[in-house]
Write a protein that holds these residues in place. Structure first.
Motif, short mmCIF file in Angstrom:
data_model
loop_
_atom_site.label_atom_id
_atom_site.label_comp_id
_atom_site.label_asym_id
_atom_site.label_seq_id
_atom_site.Cartn_x
_atom_site.Cartn_y
_atom_site.Cartn_z
N PHE A 42 0.83 -1.20 0.00
CA PHE A 42 0.00 0.00 0.00
C PHE A 42 0.87 1.26 0.00
N VAL A 43 1.88 1.28 0.85
CA VAL A 43 2.78 2.43 0.92
C VAL A 43 3.53 2.61 -0.40
N LEU A 44 4.08 1.53 -0.93
CA LEU A 44 4.84 1.62 -2.17
C LEU A 44 3.99 2.13 -3.32
N ALA A 95 8.21 11.24 1.58
CA ALA A 95 9.19 11.25 2.66
C ALA A 95 8.98 10.06 3.59
N LEU A 96 7.73 9.76 3.88
CA LEU A 96 7.44 8.60 4.74
C LEU A 96 7.92 7.31 4.09
N ARG A 97 7.58 7.13 2.81
CA ARG A 97 7.98 5.89 2.13
C ARG A 97 9.50 5.75 2.06
N ASN A 98 10.18 6.83 1.69
CA ASN A 98 11.63 6.74 1.58
C ASN A 98 12.29 6.51 2.93
N ALA A 99 11.74 7.13 3.98
CA ALA A 99 12.27 6.91 5.33
C ALA A 99 12.05 5.46 5.76
N LEU A 100 10.89 4.92 5.43
CA LEU A 100 10.58 3.53 5.75
C LEU A 100 11.54 2.57 5.04
N LEU A 101 11.76 2.79 3.74
CA LEU A 101 12.65 1.90 2.98
C LEU A 101 14.09 2.00 3.48
N ALA A 102 14.54 3.21 3.80
CA ALA A 102 15.90 3.37 4.32
C ALA A 102 16.04 2.74 5.70
N TYR A 103 15.00 2.84 6.52
CA TYR A 103 14.99 2.19 7.84
C TYR A 103 15.18 0.68 7.66
N TRP A 104 14.38 0.09 6.74
CA TRP A 104 14.47 -1.36 6.53
C TRP A 104 15.82 -1.75 5.92
N ASP A 105 16.32 -0.94 4.99
CA ASP A 105 17.65 -1.22 4.42
C ASP A 105 18.70 -1.26 5.53
N HIS A 106 18.61 -0.33 6.46
CA HIS A 106 19.58 -0.25 7.56
C HIS A 106 19.48 -1.48 8.46
N ILE A 107 18.26 -1.88 8.79
CA ILE A 107 18.07 -3.07 9.64
C ILE A 107 18.55 -4.32 8.92
N GLU A 108 18.20 -4.44 7.66
CA GLU A 108 18.61 -5.63 6.89
C GLU A 108 20.12 -5.74 6.76
N SER A 109 20.79 -4.61 6.76
CA SER A 109 22.25 -4.64 6.64
C SER A 109 22.94 -4.89 7.99
N GLY A 110 22.14 -5.15 9.02
CA GLY A 110 22.70 -5.44 10.34
C GLY A 110 22.78 -4.24 11.25
N GLY A 111 22.20 -3.12 10.84
CA GLY A 111 22.23 -1.92 11.66
C GLY A 111 21.22 -1.93 12.78
N VAL A 141 3.59 6.95 12.67
CA VAL A 141 4.37 5.90 13.33
C VAL A 141 3.70 4.53 13.26
N PRO A 142 2.42 4.40 13.60
CA PRO A 142 1.80 3.06 13.48
C PRO A 142 1.86 2.51 12.06
N LEU A 143 1.71 3.39 11.07
CA LEU A 143 1.78 2.94 9.69
C LEU A 143 3.18 2.43 9.34
N MET A 144 4.19 3.21 9.70
CA MET A 144 5.56 2.79 9.41
C MET A 144 5.93 1.50 10.13
N LEU A 145 5.56 1.43 11.40
CA LEU A 145 5.91 0.23 12.17
C LEU A 145 5.18 -1.00 11.65
N LEU A 202 8.70 -7.17 -3.16
CA LEU A 202 7.81 -6.03 -3.37
C LEU A 202 8.60 -4.76 -3.69
N ILE A 203 9.66 -4.56 -2.93
CA ILE A 203 10.48 -3.35 -3.14
C ILE A 203 11.16 -3.41 -4.49
N ALA A 204 11.68 -4.58 -4.85
CA ALA A 204 12.37 -4.73 -6.14
C ALA A 204 11.40 -4.61 -7.31
#
Length: 337
Positions: free
Chosen positions: A4-6, A16-32, A307-311, A327-329
């Protein structure tokens, strides 16, 4: 939620919300890791419904919260059924609010905290803990008293869902936490009163200076490897206190330090003169809190919506990372990214 967000969040604050969400997930997936700073009255707004599962899922690794957010998470757990909502609060008169006062309710926008079932009920447990610490000479950080108390509460005494209490989730995970300016909270005031009456020493609660000194070590651990990001709700001391750790380590301790690896602020403050809440992220570069390479996002919106949407989307990614990556790809809405 991710799809839905994408598909829909392609422009303006939605982008801004979508890009922040994707960057958050990229950071977590990379071990951050991700450190949260939470101002406002998010606990009264029941942020724990999504924040508690996010903590358990390893999407949040440390917190800076106001004293009000800390205690109000506990209040929601023990007194949830006694809260009253006031959806028509915008039309209240002074007499309306006086009636709420006389009903022993403390209004927070459109909801209210019950004096007796929340403040006074928790006081019966917390004050003896302070007095015991005073008798033994024990000293703790402010949140450590709440970490112990929230884990002591019997399920039968919980009116709210324990799985929706972010404080309980953080206590069980023993997340590093700072509570800057905790004096500016109801229990900060109650504590000051007991100090004034000579019933306990102010020294049993460690100071903000001690909190920063301890946070140097916490930051070193959090920033190891892929680094730690900074996710901020609102402004003020909850955000400014922890983000300053990077320049303080660099200039005051004169030690090497990894910069914050991500920055996102959700705020309904407009960019303004001299306002921390309304400052753009670029300003933080000049204070050496962020760098030109830090992924930076500002979502100018209501955090109770964002915040609830992003989380929810991040929890979806955590449950099925392969499906999230697909989905992202797939590029839904990618032409506007």
């Amino acid at each position: 939620m991710l799809e839905f967000v994408l598909r829909n969040y392609t422009n303006f604050n939605a982008r801004a919300l979508r890009n922040a969400l994707l960057a958050y997930w990229d950071h977590i997936e990379s071990g951050g890791r991700m450190f949260w700073a939470m101002a406002g009255a998010m606990s009264s707004a029941q942020i724990g419904i999504t924040l508690a599962p996010a903590i358990r899922a390893g999407l949040v690794h440390g917190l800076s919260v106001t004293g009000a957010n800390l205690e109000e998470s506990l209040f929601r757990l023990v007194a949830h059924d006694h809260y009253k909502d006031f959806p028509d609060y915008r039309y209240f008169t002074k007499d309306d609010d006086t009636r709420i006062l006389n009903d022993r309710m403390r209004r927070v926008t459109d909801t209210s905290i019950p004096e007796d079932e929340a403040f006074r009920a928790v006081e019966k447990y917390l004050v003896p803990m302070w007095k015991q610490a005073n008798a033994t000479g024990e000293r703790r950080f402010w949140h450590e008293y709440f970490y112990e108390l929230v884990q002591m509460i019997e399920p039968a005494l919980c009116q709210g869902e324990p799985e929706e209490c972010w404080l309980l989730a953080a206590a069980r995970a023993q997340l590093p936490m700072v509570v800057p300016g905790y004096e500016d909270s109801t229990f900060g005031n109650i504590f000051a009163a007991h100090v004034k009456m000579g019933e306990c020493s102010a020294a049993i609660a460690k100071s903000g200076i001690e909190a920063m000194a301890a946070f140097y070590d916490s930051y070193e651990q959090l920033s190891a490897g892929a680094g730690v990001g900074f996710f901020q709700i609102g402004g003020g001391i909850a955000g400014d206190f922890p983000i300053c750790v990077v320049p303080s380590v660099k200039y005051d301790l004169e030690r090497p330090v990894s910069p914050w690896a991500y920055f996102c602020q959700i705020s309904d403050s407009t960019t303004s003169y001299g306002s921390y809440s309304g400052a753009t992220p670029n300003e933080k570069i000049t204070w050496d809190k962020l760098t030109a390479d830090t992924p930076m996002f500002v979502i100018e919106s209501d955090a109770t919506l964002v915040v609830p949407l992003m989380l929810s989307a991040l929890l979806e990614c955590r449950r099925d990372p392969a499906a999230a990556r697909a989905l992202i790809a797939d590029g839904s809405g990618a032409n506007s990214r």
